[in-house]
Motif scaffolding. Structure first.
Motif, PDB file in Angstrom:
ATOM      1  N   ARG A  55      -5.041 -11.602  23.597  1.00  0.00           N
ATOM      2  CA  ARG A  55      -4.887 -12.320  22.839  1.00  0.00           C
ATOM      3  C   ARG A  55      -3.693 -13.305  22.771  1.00  0.00           C
ATOM      4  O   ARG A  55      -3.837 -14.809  22.554  1.00  0.00           O
ATOM      5  CB  ARG A  55      -3.335 -11.166  21.981  1.00  0.00           C
ATOM      6  CG  ARG A  55      -4.159 -10.395  20.815  1.00  0.00           C
ATOM      7  CD  ARG A  55      -2.854 -10.070  20.437  1.00  0.00           C
ATOM      8  NE  ARG A  55      -2.664  -8.811  20.563  1.00  0.00           N
ATOM      9  CZ  ARG A  55      -3.320  -7.460  20.910  1.00  0.00           C
ATOM     10  NH1 ARG A  55      -3.997  -6.813  20.233  1.00  0.00           N
ATOM     11  NH2 ARG A  55      -1.639  -6.436  21.515  1.00  0.00           N
ATOM     12  N   GLU A  56      -3.540 -13.010  24.367  1.00  0.00           N
ATOM     13  CA  GLU A  56      -2.430 -14.375  25.239  1.00  0.00           C
ATOM     14  C   GLU A  56      -3.590 -15.354  24.991  1.00  0.00           C
ATOM     15  O   GLU A  56      -3.226 -16.711  24.784  1.00  0.00           O
ATOM     16  CB  GLU A  56      -1.536 -14.079  25.951  1.00  0.00           C
ATOM     17  CG  GLU A  56      -0.356 -12.503  25.172  1.00  0.00           C
ATOM     18  CD  GLU A  56       0.353 -12.278  27.144  1.00  0.00           C
ATOM     19  OE1 GLU A  56      -0.702 -11.699  28.355  1.00  0.00           O
ATOM     20  OE2 GLU A  56       1.105 -11.705  26.313  1.00  0.00           O
ATOM     21  N   SER A  57      -4.552 -14.944  25.293  1.00  0.00           N
ATOM     22  CA  SER A  57      -5.581 -16.811  26.351  1.00  0.00           C
ATOM     23  C   SER A  57      -6.350 -16.754  24.569  1.00  0.00           C
ATOM     24  O   SER A  57      -6.504 -17.922  25.475  1.00  0.00           O
ATOM     25  CB  SER A  57      -6.471 -15.297  27.259  1.00  0.00           C
ATOM     26  OG  SER A  57      -7.443 -15.104  26.274  1.00  0.00           O
ATOM     27  N   GLN A  58      -6.134 -16.409  24.077  1.00  0.00           N
ATOM     28  CA  GLN A  58      -6.680 -16.876  22.819  1.00  0.00           C
ATOM     29  C   GLN A  58      -8.875 -17.045  23.606  1.00  0.00           C
ATOM     30  O   GLN A  58      -9.662 -17.858  22.771  1.00  0.00           O
ATOM     31  CB  GLN A  58      -6.957 -18.032  22.043  1.00  0.00           C
ATOM     32  CG  GLN A  58      -5.655 -17.649  22.020  1.00  0.00           C
ATOM     33  CD  GLN A  58      -5.119 -18.716  21.040  1.00  0.00           C
ATOM     34  OE1 GLN A  58      -5.167 -19.643  21.298  1.00  0.00           O
ATOM     35  NE2 GLN A  58      -3.760 -18.388  19.872  1.00  0.00           N
ATOM     36  N   ILE A  59      -9.303 -16.345  24.442  1.00  0.00           N
ATOM     37  CA  ILE A  59     -10.662 -16.066  24.956  1.00  0.00           C
ATOM     38  C   ILE A  59     -11.484 -15.625  23.847  1.00  0.00           C
ATOM     39  O   ILE A  59     -12.646 -16.438  24.410  1.00  0.00           O
ATOM     40  CB  ILE A  59     -10.298 -15.988  25.936  1.00  0.00           C
ATOM     41  CG1 ILE A  59     -11.509 -16.761  27.043  1.00  0.00           C
ATOM     42  CG2 ILE A  59     -10.717 -14.906  26.573  1.00  0.00           C
ATOM     43  CD1 ILE A  59     -11.387 -16.436  28.447  1.00  0.00           C
ATOM     44  N   VAL A  60     -11.284 -15.172  23.434  1.00  0.00           N
ATOM     45  CA  VAL A  60     -12.103 -14.149  22.276  1.00  0.00           C
ATOM     46  C   VAL A  60     -12.374 -14.425  21.008  1.00  0.00           C
ATOM     47  O   VAL A  60     -10.932 -15.040  20.572  1.00  0.00           O
ATOM     48  CB  VAL A  60     -12.237 -12.522  22.769  1.00  0.00           C
ATOM     49  CG1 VAL A  60     -13.117 -12.005  21.815  1.00  0.00           C
ATOM     50  CG2 VAL A  60     -12.396 -12.178  24.174  1.00  0.00           C
ATOM     51  N   VAL A  61     -13.458 -14.559  20.709  1.00  0.00           N
ATOM     52  CA  VAL A  61     -13.765 -15.445  19.395  1.00  0.00           C
ATOM     53  C   VAL A  61     -13.930 -14.215  18.185  1.00  0.00           C
ATOM     54  O   VAL A  61     -13.350 -14.060  17.236  1.00  0.00           O
ATOM     55  CB  VAL A  61     -14.882 -16.433  19.295  1.00  0.00           C
ATOM     56  CG1 VAL A  61     -15.133 -16.884  18.131  1.00  0.00           C
ATOM     57  CG2 VAL A  61     -14.580 -17.693  20.485  1.00  0.00           C
ATOM     58  N   TYR A  62     -14.665 -13.602  18.583  1.00  0.00           N
ATOM     59  CA  TYR A  62     -14.691 -12.630  18.175  1.00  0.00           C
ATOM     60  C   TYR A  62     -14.899 -10.938  18.573  1.00  0.00           C
ATOM     61  O   TYR A  62     -15.700 -10.904  19.736  1.00  0.00           O
ATOM     62  CB  TYR A  62     -15.631 -12.867  17.047  1.00  0.00           C
ATOM     63  CG  TYR A  62     -15.897 -11.197  16.489  1.00  0.00           C
ATOM     64  CD1 TYR A  62     -15.665 -10.832  15.280  1.00  0.00           C
ATOM     65  CD2 TYR A  62     -17.498  -9.970  16.869  1.00  0.00           C
ATOM     66  CE1 TYR A  62     -16.159  -9.447  14.311  1.00  0.00           C
ATOM     67  CE2 TYR A  62     -18.193  -9.260  15.809  1.00  0.00           C
ATOM     68  CZ  TYR A  62     -17.198  -8.859  15.306  1.00  0.00           C
ATOM     69  OH  TYR A  62     -17.844  -7.725  14.186  1.00  0.00           O
ATOM     70  N   ALA A  63     -14.246  -9.424  18.676  1.00  0.00           N
ATOM     71  CA  ALA A  63     -14.752  -8.265  18.705  1.00  0.00           C
ATOM     72  C   ALA A  63     -14.599  -7.270  17.669  1.00  0.00           C
ATOM     73  O   ALA A  63     -13.898  -7.449  16.636  1.00  0.00           O
ATOM     74  CB  ALA A  63     -12.737  -7.965  19.384  1.00  0.00           C
ATOM     75  N   ALA A  64     -15.671  -6.548  17.112  1.00  0.00           N
ATOM     76  CA  ALA A  64     -16.188  -5.647  16.204  1.00  0.00           C
ATOM     77  C   ALA A  64     -14.670  -4.701  16.228  1.00  0.00           C
ATOM     78  O   ALA A  64     -13.914  -4.315  17.985  1.00  0.00           O
ATOM     79  CB  ALA A  64     -16.916  -4.741  16.760  1.00  0.00           C
ATOM     80  N   ALA A  65     -13.945  -4.300  15.305  1.00  0.00           N
ATOM     81  CA  ALA A  65     -12.972  -2.578  15.536  1.00  0.00           C
ATOM     82  C   ALA A  65     -13.687  -1.732  16.332  1.00  0.00           C
ATOM     83  O   ALA A  65     -12.349  -1.209  17.216  1.00  0.00           O
ATOM     84  CB  ALA A  65     -12.540  -2.446  13.826  1.00  0.00           C
ATOM     85  N   ALA A  66     -15.027  -1.916  16.407  1.00  0.00           N
ATOM     86  CA  ALA A  66     -15.258  -0.276  17.097  1.00  0.00           C
ATOM     87  C   ALA A  66     -15.160  -1.101  18.762  1.00  0.00           C
ATOM     88  O   ALA A  66     -15.240   0.801  19.626  1.00  0.00           O
ATOM     89  CB  ALA A  66     -16.611  -0.020  16.987  1.00  0.00           C
ATOM     90  N   ALA A  67     -15.212  -1.559  19.180  1.00  0.00           N
ATOM     91  CA  ALA A  67     -14.979  -1.702  20.389  1.00  0.00           C
ATOM     92  C   ALA A  67     -13.633  -1.456  20.461  1.00  0.00           C
ATOM     93  O   ALA A  67     -12.931  -1.381  22.025  1.00  0.00           O
ATOM     94  CB  ALA A  67     -15.299  -3.212  20.431  1.00  0.00           C
ATOM     95  N   ASN A  68     -12.446  -1.587  19.920  1.00  0.00           N
ATOM     96  CA  ASN A  68     -11.273  -1.092  20.208  1.00  0.00           C
ATOM     97  C   ASN A  68     -11.582   0.934  20.879  1.00  0.00           C
ATOM     98  O   ASN A  68     -12.135   0.985  19.832  1.00  0.00           O
ATOM     99  CB  ASN A  68      -9.631  -1.633  19.469  1.00  0.00           C
ATOM    100  CG  ASN A  68      -9.027  -1.065  19.789  1.00  0.00           C
ATOM    101  OD1 ASN A  68      -7.992  -0.043  21.164  1.00  0.00           O
ATOM    102  ND2 ASN A  68      -8.083  -1.879  19.605  1.00  0.00           N
ATOM    103  N   ILE A  69     -10.970   0.664  22.161  1.00  0.00           N
ATOM    104  CA  ILE A  69     -10.893   1.950  22.509  1.00  0.00           C
ATOM    105  C   ILE A  69      -9.819   2.633  22.701  1.00  0.00           C
ATOM    106  O   ILE A  69      -9.573   4.168  22.589  1.00  0.00           O
ATOM    107  CB  ILE A  69     -11.880   2.762  23.322  1.00  0.00           C
ATOM    108  CG1 ILE A  69     -10.951   1.945  24.398  1.00  0.00           C
ATOM    109  CG2 ILE A  69     -13.201   2.135  23.520  1.00  0.00           C
ATOM    110  CD1 ILE A  69     -11.789   1.444  25.709  1.00  0.00           C
TER     111      ILE A  69
END
Length: 193
Positions: A158-172
């Motif tokens: 979140r801080e780096s804003q490097i990821v454009v998209y991440a599916a909710a399922a990726a959050n473990i």
């Protein structure tokens, strides 16, 4: 400015193409490995991991008197500052005396704050280091079991804003916390939900 941006983009494209060329095809000519990426919110561990929650509650209780002392000092400093700013009827000697007291209180507050922060950080390390080591080892086992090849910290993403998209399922995070608590039950007195 445009030249600097263009030069920066050119350097980035060159670097990315070099990395792409190195990782696009394995040197052995074999298949590209399957990768499974996950995200975990490490900050949630303080509340979700029962063992850690108990340790942080202990630390909070331990430092509660110091926090109250700092809050009282801060209130006193603010009221002194208000008197200095609003009271125009003070004689120069009274204003100077009040200013000196105010500056002295601020120095004492800052010293106490720095000492408290240093002590709290040291105590936090002492209390939680073993738990975080256990969490790290459990994360390794969890990833092997679930065939996860990479785990990223949600807060840093979140801080780096490097990821454009991440599916909710990726959050473990939720599953990891549940599995850790199941394998490492906290003492009954601290395992409140």
């Amino acid at each position: 400015m445009k030249t600097k941006i263009s030069l920066t983009l050119a350097v980035m494209l060159f670097a990315v193409s070099g990395v792409w060329a190195q990782t696009a095809a394995p040197a052995s000519g074999g298949p590209v490995p399957n990768m499974k990426v996950a995200i975990v919110d490490v900050i949630a561990f303080r509340e979700g991991i029962l063992e850690l929650r108990a340790k942080y509650e202990k630390l909070q209780t331990e430092f509660q008197a110091r926090y109250r002392e700092l809050e009282a000092m801060q209130s006193k400093i603010q009221s002194q500052e208000k008197v200095l700013n609003e009271n125009k009827t003070l004689t120069p000697q009274q204003a100077q005396k009040l200013t000196e007291e105010y500056e002295q209180m601020k120095r004492e507050y800052n010293r106490l704050l720095e000492d408290s922060q240093s002590t709290a950080q040291k105590r936090e390390r002492e209390e939680t280091e073993a738990s975080y080591d256990k969490l790290s080892k459990f994360m390794d086992q969890y990833c092997v079991k679930n065939k996860i090849t990479h785990v990223f910290d949600a807060q840093r993403l979140r801080e780096s804003q490097i990821v454009v998209y991440a599916a909710a399922a990726a959050n473990i995070t939720e599953d990891f916390i549940k599995e850790f608590n199941k394998s490492n039950p906290a003492p009954a007195a601290t395992a409140k939900q």
